[in-house]
Design an enzyme around this catalytic site. Structure first.
Site, PDB file in Angstrom:
ATOM      1  N   ASP A 156     -22.831  -0.906 -22.394  1.00  0.00           N
ATOM      2  CA  ASP A 156     -23.133   0.452 -21.930  1.00  0.00           C
ATOM      3  C   ASP A 156     -22.984   1.469 -23.070  1.00  0.00           C
ATOM      4  O   ASP A 156     -22.207   1.253 -23.999  1.00  0.00           O
ATOM      5  CB  ASP A 156     -22.206   0.798 -20.760  1.00  0.00           C
ATOM      6  CG  ASP A 156     -22.737   1.936 -19.919  1.00  0.00           C
ATOM      7  OD1 ASP A 156     -23.884   2.369 -20.140  1.00  0.00           O
ATOM      8  OD2 ASP A 156     -22.001   2.396 -19.023  1.00  0.00           O
ATOM      9  N   ASN A 215     -31.359  -0.044 -12.654  1.00  0.00           N
ATOM     10  CA  ASN A 215     -31.934   0.631 -13.828  1.00  0.00           C
ATOM     11  C   ASN A 215     -33.423   0.959 -13.655  1.00  0.00           C
ATOM     12  O   ASN A 215     -33.979   1.753 -14.426  1.00  0.00           O
ATOM     13  CB  ASN A 215     -31.707  -0.189 -15.108  1.00  0.00           C
ATOM     14  CG  ASN A 215     -30.260  -0.207 -15.578  1.00  0.00           C
ATOM     15  OD1 ASN A 215     -29.772  -1.199 -16.108  1.00  0.00           O
ATOM     16  ND2 ASN A 215     -29.541   0.892 -15.386  1.00  0.00           N
TER      17      ASN A 215
HETATM   18  C1  IPE Z   1     -24.810  -0.944 -16.319  1.00  0.00           C
HETATM   19  O1  IPE Z   1     -24.930   0.254 -17.001  1.00  0.00           O
HETATM   20  C2  IPE Z   1     -26.027  -1.779 -16.546  1.00  0.00           C
HETATM   21  C3  IPE Z   1     -26.191  -2.289 -17.893  1.00  0.00           C
HETATM   22  C4  IPE Z   1     -25.358  -2.153 -18.900  1.00  0.00           C
HETATM   23  C5  IPE Z   1     -27.402  -3.025 -18.106  1.00  0.00           C
HETATM   24  P1  IPE Z   1     -25.455   1.585 -16.282  1.00  0.00           P
HETATM   25  O2  IPE Z   1     -25.418   2.637 -17.318  1.00  0.00           O
HETATM   26  O3  IPE Z   1     -26.729   1.309 -15.606  1.00  0.00           O
HETATM   27  O4  IPE Z   1     -24.310   1.802 -15.190  1.00  0.00           O
HETATM   28  P2  IPE Z   1     -23.904   3.093 -14.349  1.00  0.00           P
HETATM   29  O5  IPE Z   1     -25.148   3.639 -13.719  1.00  0.00           O
HETATM   30  O6  IPE Z   1     -23.302   4.068 -15.323  1.00  0.00           O
HETATM   31  O7  IPE Z   1     -22.887   2.595 -13.377  1.00  0.00           O
HETATM   32  C1  IPE Z   2     -26.804   0.706 -21.533  1.00  0.00           C
HETATM   33  O1  IPE Z   2     -26.852   1.966 -22.081  1.00  0.00           O
HETATM   34  C2  IPE Z   2     -28.157   0.038 -21.504  1.00  0.00           C
HETATM   35  C3  IPE Z   2     -28.746  -0.085 -20.162  1.00  0.00           C
HETATM   36  C4  IPE Z   2     -28.191   0.283 -19.049  1.00  0.00           C
HETATM   37  C5  IPE Z   2     -30.070  -0.650 -20.091  1.00  0.00           C
HETATM   38  P1  IPE Z   2     -27.235   3.253 -21.202  1.00  0.00           P
HETATM   39  O2  IPE Z   2     -28.684   3.485 -21.307  1.00  0.00           O
HETATM   40  O3  IPE Z   2     -26.708   3.126 -19.829  1.00  0.00           O
HETATM   41  O4  IPE Z   2     -26.434   4.367 -21.996  1.00  0.00           O
HETATM   42  P2  IPE Z   2     -25.719   5.641 -21.358  1.00  0.00           P
HETATM   43  O5  IPE Z   2     -24.751   5.127 -20.337  1.00  0.00           O
HETATM   44  O6  IPE Z   2     -26.794   6.482 -20.746  1.00  0.00           O
HETATM   45  O7  IPE Z   2     -25.041   6.274 -22.522  1.00  0.00           O
HETATM   46 MG    MG Z   3     -24.980   3.685 -18.926  1.00  0.00          MG
END
Ligand code: IPE
Ligand code: IPE
Ligand code: MG
Length: 242
Positions: A22, A70
């Site tokens: 994340d 996502n």
């Molecule tokens: C979890 O991260 C999913 C992945 C790392 C692929 P998100 O960024 O989607 O999670 P939330 O929405 O903050 O819980």
């Molecule tokens: C994790 O990084 C990757 C995926 C969830 C695909 P994020 O895209 O969630 O990054 P933040 O949480 O917005 O910083």
């Molecule tokens: Mg995230």
């Protein structure tokens, strides 16, 4: 080293680590770059971490790459993430084979563009003989949906109620053949599972870090493993120090 000491030493290394990768977006925003640039940097960090985990003796590494939730993101960002997985597979599968890494897909191929779904299937098939470490790629993954699918396939196979057990459910999840998670690392300072391997995480240890995924290093992985080695996994009992 006797067999007994060898097995004690091995317990200090988690057999199965899950990483919730994340913070790509915030990493990029902090640098004044696009979210896509953050995802790209995130993907570039995957291979070194697989290599480090394998070198440290980890046998299963599960990476959360794209959740079914996502899909709620802007479609350009989603398209970018799909493209990055395709590029990763095109670029890295030969190296993964050389490094003896087997790929297992967690989640559903339904809803993914056919050419990308084919690439995933093909990568799984091409690495099926590899034995050093199993890389589980959770892509289009939902822990709850995975359990729903397991229940559906159990019912479809006509198994009787008396034969339904925890083991049977585990065998019908997309993580079939993979042991429960020992350790879950989540980057970017969030303390939640976000629907990641909720069945397999029943007794895993947690290791959250503030570091954003693109900045996660093999040194931090080592630190997580060292900390894991000091945990007393009690499984509801009174533990080894009692
Ligand atoms: C979890 O991260 C999913 C992945 C790392 C692929 P998100 O960024 O989607 O999670 P939330 O929405 O903050 O819980
Ligand atoms: C994790 O990084 C990757 C995926 C969830 C695909 P994020 O895209 O969630 O990054 P933040 O949480 O917005 O910083
Ligand atoms: Mg995230």
């Amino acid at each position: 080293m006797t067999d007994a000491t060898a097995s004690t030493a091995n317990q200090r290394i988690p057999r199965h680590i899950g990483i919730i990768m994340d913070g790509n977006g915030r990493w990029a925003t902090q640098k004044g770059r696009s979210r896509h640039a953050g995802h790209r940097a995130g993907v570039e960090n995957i291979q070194p971490i697989i290599r480090a985990a394998a070198d440290m003796g980890v046998k299963f590494l599960s990476l959360y790459a794209f959740s079914t939730e996502n899909w709620r993101r802007p479609s350009l960002e989603v398209q970018g993430l799909m493209m990055l997985l395709g590029e990763f597979l095109d670029r890295e599968v030969d190296t993964l084979i050389k490094e003896n890494v087997r790929i297992q897909h967690l989640g559903s191929l339904t809803g993914i563009a056919p050419h990308l779904a084919d690439k995933i299937r093909h990568s799984v098939a091409r690495t099926a003989h590899c034995t050093r470490i199993t890389l589980c790629v959770a892509f289009n993954y939902s822990g709850r949906q995975d359990i729903v699918n397991a229940v559906k396939s159990i019912i479809a196979s006509g198994i009787s109620e008396a034969d339904v057990s925890e083991q049977l459910i585990s065998e019908h999840l997309s993580s079939h053949g993979v042991p429960d998670l020992d350790l879950i690392i989540r980057t970017s300072g969030e303390w939640r599972l976000s629907n990641f391997m909720i069945w397999e995480a029943a007794y895993s240890e947690y290791w959250p870090t503030q570091v954003f995924w693109p900045d996660f290093t093999p040194q931090l992985l080592q630190q997580a493993i060292d900390d894991y080695g000091k945990r007393d996994r009690r499984y509801g009992g009174i533990g080894s120090k009692a």
